[in-house]
Design an enzyme around this catalytic site. Structure first.
Site, PDB file in Angstrom:
ATOM      1  N   ARG A 183      27.850 -81.812 123.115  1.00  0.00           N
ATOM      2  CA  ARG A 183      28.395 -80.454 123.086  1.00  0.00           C
ATOM      3  C   ARG A 183      27.706 -79.509 124.063  1.00  0.00           C
ATOM      4  O   ARG A 183      28.319 -78.596 124.584  1.00  0.00           O
ATOM      5  CB  ARG A 183      28.221 -79.907 121.668  1.00  0.00           C
ATOM      6  CG  ARG A 183      29.482 -79.365 121.104  1.00  0.00           C
ATOM      7  CD  ARG A 183      29.389 -78.976 119.692  1.00  0.00           C
ATOM      8  NE  ARG A 183      28.095 -79.177 119.038  1.00  0.00           N
ATOM      9  CZ  ARG A 183      27.908 -79.008 117.750  1.00  0.00           C
ATOM     10  NH1 ARG A 183      28.912 -78.650 116.995  1.00  0.00           N
ATOM     11  NH2 ARG A 183      26.747 -79.196 117.192  1.00  0.00           N
TER      12      ARG A 183
ATOM     13  N   LYS B 125      15.472-106.580 114.762  1.00  0.00           N
ATOM     14  CA  LYS B 125      14.034-106.877 114.801  1.00  0.00           C
ATOM     15  C   LYS B 125      13.804-108.357 115.113  1.00  0.00           C
ATOM     16  O   LYS B 125      14.523-109.224 114.610  1.00  0.00           O
ATOM     17  CB  LYS B 125      13.381-106.519 113.461  1.00  0.00           C
ATOM     18  CG  LYS B 125      13.270-105.016 113.264  1.00  0.00           C
ATOM     19  CD  LYS B 125      12.602-104.695 111.951  1.00  0.00           C
ATOM     20  CE  LYS B 125      12.501-103.202 111.739  1.00  0.00           C
ATOM     21  NZ  LYS B 125      11.589-102.540 112.671  1.00  0.00           N
TER      22      LYS B 125
ATOM     23  N   GLU C  85       7.350 -96.935 102.827  1.00  0.00           N
ATOM     24  CA  GLU C  85       7.058 -95.920 103.841  1.00  0.00           C
ATOM     25  C   GLU C  85       5.978 -94.989 103.323  1.00  0.00           C
ATOM     26  O   GLU C  85       5.881 -94.762 102.110  1.00  0.00           O
ATOM     27  CB  GLU C  85       8.317 -95.103 104.148  1.00  0.00           C
ATOM     28  CG  GLU C  85       9.457 -95.929 104.726  1.00  0.00           C
ATOM     29  CD  GLU C  85      10.695 -95.066 104.964  1.00  0.00           C
ATOM     30  OE1 GLU C  85      10.974 -94.747 106.123  1.00  0.00           O
ATOM     31  OE2 GLU C  85      11.357 -94.699 103.977  1.00  0.00           O
TER      32      GLU C  85
ATOM     33  N   ASP D  96      20.475 -94.826 101.336  1.00  0.00           N
ATOM     34  CA  ASP D  96      19.816 -94.697 102.638  1.00  0.00           C
ATOM     35  C   ASP D  96      19.203 -96.020 103.111  1.00  0.00           C
ATOM     36  O   ASP D  96      19.155 -96.282 104.305  1.00  0.00           O
ATOM     37  CB  ASP D  96      18.708 -93.625 102.531  1.00  0.00           C
ATOM     38  CG  ASP D  96      18.191 -93.199 103.901  1.00  0.00           C
ATOM     39  OD1 ASP D  96      19.033 -92.903 104.769  1.00  0.00           O
ATOM     40  OD2 ASP D  96      16.959 -93.163 104.094  1.00  0.00           O
TER      41      ASP D  96
ATOM     42  N   HIS E  23      19.997-101.730 104.966  1.00  0.00           N
ATOM     43  CA  HIS E  23      18.896-102.532 105.494  1.00  0.00           C
ATOM     44  C   HIS E  23      18.440-103.653 104.545  1.00  0.00           C
ATOM     45  O   HIS E  23      18.341-104.810 104.943  1.00  0.00           O
ATOM     46  CB  HIS E  23      17.678-101.653 105.798  1.00  0.00           C
ATOM     47  CG  HIS E  23      17.978-100.488 106.695  1.00  0.00           C
ATOM     48  ND1 HIS E  23      18.760-100.594 107.813  1.00  0.00           N
ATOM     49  CD2 HIS E  23      17.593 -99.193 106.647  1.00  0.00           C
ATOM     50  CE1 HIS E  23      18.834 -99.414 108.407  1.00  0.00           C
ATOM     51  NE2 HIS E  23      18.146 -98.551 107.716  1.00  0.00           N
TER      52      HIS E  23
HETATM   53  P1  NAD Z   1      21.644 -84.721 116.099  1.00  0.00           P
HETATM   54  O1  NAD Z   1      22.178 -83.622 115.246  1.00  0.00           O
HETATM   55  O2  NAD Z   1      20.254 -84.638 116.597  1.00  0.00           O
HETATM   56  O3  NAD Z   1      22.578 -84.857 117.394  1.00  0.00           O
HETATM   57  C1  NAD Z   1      23.955 -84.760 117.314  1.00  0.00           C
HETATM   58  C2  NAD Z   1      24.563 -84.925 118.692  1.00  0.00           C
HETATM   59  O4  NAD Z   1      25.979 -84.857 118.544  1.00  0.00           O
HETATM   60  C3  NAD Z   1      24.191 -83.853 119.701  1.00  0.00           C
HETATM   61  O5  NAD Z   1      24.053 -84.453 120.970  1.00  0.00           O
HETATM   62  C4  NAD Z   1      25.381 -82.916 119.689  1.00  0.00           C
HETATM   63  O6  NAD Z   1      25.591 -82.249 120.918  1.00  0.00           O
HETATM   64  C5  NAD Z   1      26.498 -83.890 119.452  1.00  0.00           C
HETATM   65  N1  NAD Z   1      27.660 -83.248 118.822  1.00  0.00           N
HETATM   66  C6  NAD Z   1      27.718 -82.646 117.614  1.00  0.00           C
HETATM   67  N2  NAD Z   1      28.966 -82.169 117.394  1.00  0.00           N
HETATM   68  C7  NAD Z   1      29.698 -82.472 118.488  1.00  0.00           C
HETATM   69  C8  NAD Z   1      31.043 -82.249 118.873  1.00  0.00           C
HETATM   70  N3  NAD Z   1      31.906 -81.615 118.067  1.00  0.00           N
HETATM   71  N4  NAD Z   1      31.440 -82.718 120.070  1.00  0.00           N
HETATM   72  C9  NAD Z   1      30.597 -83.378 120.889  1.00  0.00           C
HETATM   73  N5  NAD Z   1      29.312 -83.621 120.576  1.00  0.00           N
HETATM   74  C10 NAD Z   1      28.870 -83.168 119.392  1.00  0.00           C
HETATM   75  O7  NAD Z   1      21.922 -86.075 115.303  1.00  0.00           O
HETATM   76  P2  NAD Z   1      21.098 -87.449 115.398  1.00  0.00           P
HETATM   77  O8  NAD Z   1      19.918 -87.352 114.502  1.00  0.00           O
HETATM   78  O9  NAD Z   1      20.904 -87.816 116.802  1.00  0.00           O
HETATM   79  O10 NAD Z   1      22.102 -88.463 114.663  1.00  0.00           O
HETATM   80  C11 NAD Z   1      23.258 -88.986 115.288  1.00  0.00           C
HETATM   81  C12 NAD Z   1      23.855 -90.071 114.392  1.00  0.00           C
HETATM   82  O11 NAD Z   1      22.922 -91.130 114.243  1.00  0.00           O
HETATM   83  C13 NAD Z   1      24.195 -89.606 112.986  1.00  0.00           C
HETATM   84  O12 NAD Z   1      25.304 -90.325 112.518  1.00  0.00           O
HETATM   85  C14 NAD Z   1      22.960 -90.041 112.190  1.00  0.00           C
HETATM   86  O13 NAD Z   1      23.257 -90.241 110.833  1.00  0.00           O
HETATM   87  C15 NAD Z   1      22.640 -91.338 112.874  1.00  0.00           C
HETATM   88  N6  NAD Z   1      21.263 -91.769 112.742  1.00  0.00           N
HETATM   89  C16 NAD Z   1      20.244 -90.987 113.192  1.00  0.00           C
HETATM   90  C17 NAD Z   1      18.953 -91.425 113.089  1.00  0.00           C
HETATM   91  C18 NAD Z   1      17.801 -90.600 113.608  1.00  0.00           C
HETATM   92  O14 NAD Z   1      16.679 -91.086 113.532  1.00  0.00           O
HETATM   93  N7  NAD Z   1      18.028 -89.426 114.141  1.00  0.00           N
HETATM   94  C19 NAD Z   1      18.655 -92.663 112.502  1.00  0.00           C
HETATM   95  C20 NAD Z   1      19.711 -93.455 112.058  1.00  0.00           C
HETATM   96  C21 NAD Z   1      21.007 -92.991 112.186  1.00  0.00           C
END
Ligand code: NAD
Length: 483
Positions: free
Chosen positions: A51, A182, A216, A235, A240
């Site tokens: 975004r 892993k 953890e 979660d 996992h």
């Molecule tokens: P975040 O909120 O940090 O990032 C979200 C991203 O999506 C940003 O780049 C934002 O610009 C983009 N975005 C949001 N709305 C948008 C839209 N309408 N159009 C275009 N882009 C848009 O989220 P995150 O922590 O990076 O997580 C992303 C996914 O990965 C989620 O499904 C989360 O559950 C999953 N996930 C994250 C982690 C982690 O460690 N962060 C671990 C496992 C799974």
């Protein structure tokens, strides 16, 4: 031993959510490491799509910072980071609107592997899949990668599967569970099915029970509000731990092929019996003088969500009849340690008499830290003084056996390269995810209906006392949680 790196075909990889936390912490530093190892072709491209109203140079700055901050092993001096950044582009996109899609289409090449990583909230999966298809950006050979959580119950998982299936074939969909990436998890299959030693013993006749632990030391931190809607069951267990359980318990597939492996995993999930309430222990960490309680972290003084869960699972088939698989996972426990322990039965008769004590072989598969395996065997205690027995580990840590641990790709790196290679073996199939929810839902619904209140446990402990009691009732004990 130097690992062989085989470069993958060239590709265009679009990362939706390319500026987000996951992309910065895992995906982009992981790709950089594959670049450094020589696995990423010099004409491959990575396109961040998010975004933020960025230009390409701002995106490259963000990625440079992310690599410096999150690349665990300091590879930055080893190869030219600017060369990697030159392979990156960026497009501002509105996942739910029209902005950015024609620009993205213009950036994509036709004669390369096209992969789309949905590193965004699951609520955007359907919209992105639809726009990729409708704008003619993806084709029948393109791959999409989706992150967890994949639904919060069977109904929502089915809806997500439906949204993706409307535009992509199952063979194009890569549902990531980074535990499957892993090294040890894949080694588990190599050990089970590449050696004659273990498989004849791998059943109820010789195995007393199995323990799967993912412990953890961190709490829910800033994710309290999100976590409180999920809990340890959604979660960690549904995805996992369930995947680990499948790999440890499945029948030998006829070949190491995505559907052959996933068919066998699915059979395990479908054979899981429902769990009686006395075989479920849920917990919440308590406050200390210096730290907040789970309920404080969650921002809900009445929260009944579990930050710890222990379950006694039973698989209803010939191989595992009456052989419990105990699983547990929790936050703020005494150590960060993930392991699977296969506890074999004692010998049917001891020729050494009672004073020799009881001994059992244990195959311990460590997922973190220090990935590796040990097999506990019983030998004579060295020295004079008669026949005393002692248990010692035969150790196979990957760092020792395979040389430089830095050469072993981390889970995300490996899985992304598998996407480019078109290998789905280490990704969850839609029916697997649905079967896992079909088993999980009644357990969650059951404790919700019973108004079950999680037991408190001390920060830095092994979890609630009830979890220890659950095993004690069966004359067993959890293995110590230690790094
Ligand atoms: P975040 O909120 O940090 O990032 C979200 C991203 O999506 C940003 O780049 C934002 O610009 C983009 N975005 C949001 N709305 C948008 C839209 N309408 N159009 C275009 N882009 C848009 O989220 P995150 O922590 O990076 O997580 C992303 C996914 O990965 C989620 O499904 C989360 O559950 C999953 N996930 C994250 C982690 C982690 O460690 N962060 C671990 C496992 C799974």
């Amino acid at each position: 031993m130097v690992s062989r790196v085989i470069p993958v075909e060239t590709f265009d990889l679009v990362i939706f959510g390319g500026t987000g936390d996951l992309a910065r912490r895992k995906i982009l530093p992981g790709l950089y490491r594959r670049f450094c190892s020589g696995q990423m072709p010099s004409d491959a491209r990575i396109i961040g799509a998010a975004r933020s109203d960025f230009g390409t140079s701002e995106f490259r700055d963000l990625v440079r910072d992310a690599i410096h901050e999150f690349s665990e092993k300091n590879d930055c001096d080893e190869c030219n980071i600017e060369e990697f950044l030159a392979q990156l582009d960026y497009v501002t996109i509105d996942a739910k609107g029209e902005g950015g899609w024609s620009e993205l289409k213009a950036m994509m090449r036709n004669d390369v592997v096209k992969a789309f990583y949905f590193s965004v909230a699951p609520s955007l999966f359907g919209a992105i899949a639809e726009r990729l298809h409708m704008n003619g950006i993806s084709d029948a050979d393109s791959r999409i990668v989706v992150e967890k959580p994949f639904g919060r119950d069977l109904v929502t998982a089915k809806a997500l599967n439906g949204d993706l299936a409307a535009h992509f074939d199952e063979t194009q969909i890569y549902r990531i569970d980074h535990y499957l990436g892993k090294e040890t998890v894949q080694n588990l299959m190599a050990v089970r099915f590449g050696n004659i030693l273990f498989e004849p013993l791998w059943n109820a006749q010789y195995i007393d029970h199995i323990q799967i632990t993912v412990a953890e030391t961190v709490g829910v931190g800033g994710r309290g509000e999100y976590y409180d809607r999920a809990g340890a069951m959604r979660d960690m267990v549904q995805n996992h731990l369930m995947q680990l359980l499948c790999l440890i318990a499945m029948e030998p597939p006829s070949k190491y092929d995505p559907d052959a492996v996933r068919d066998e995993k699915l059979k395990v999930i479908r054979a899981l019996e429902p769990i009686a309430p006395h075989h479920i222990v849920r917990g919440q960490y308590d406050a200390t003088e210096t730290e907040q309680s789970y309920r404080d972290d969650a921002g809900d003084p009445k929260s009944r969500t579990e930050s710890y869960i222990a379950l006694r699972c039973q698989i209803a088939n010939w191989r595992w009849a009456n052989t419990p698989i105990y699983i547990r996972t929790g936050k703020k426990l005494k150590a960060r340690a993930s392991e699977i322990a296969v506890v074999f039965k004692e010998t049917p008769h001891s020729i050494f008499g009672e004073e020799a004590g009881t001994h059992a072989n244990v195959l311990r598969i460590r997922l973190q830290p220090n990935e590796g395996m040990t097999l506990q065997v019983t030998i004579k205690e060295p020295g004079p003084g008669g026949m005393r027995l002692v248990d010692v580990p035969l150790d196979m840590s990957f760092a020792d056996a395979l040389g430089d641990e830095d050469d072993v790709p981390d889970a995300y790196e490996r899985l992304i390269m598998d996407v480019i290679r078109g290998n789905q073996t280490l990704f969850m199939r839609g029916d697997e995810v649905e079967a896992a929810w079909a088993w999980t839902d009644p357990l969650i619904n059951g404790w919700t209906a019973r108004n079950d209140v999680p037991k408190l446990y001390d920060v830095g402990s092994a979890g609630p006392d009830d979890a220890a009691l659950m095993l004690k009732r069966e004359n067993r004990a959890w293995r110590e949680i230690k790094e």
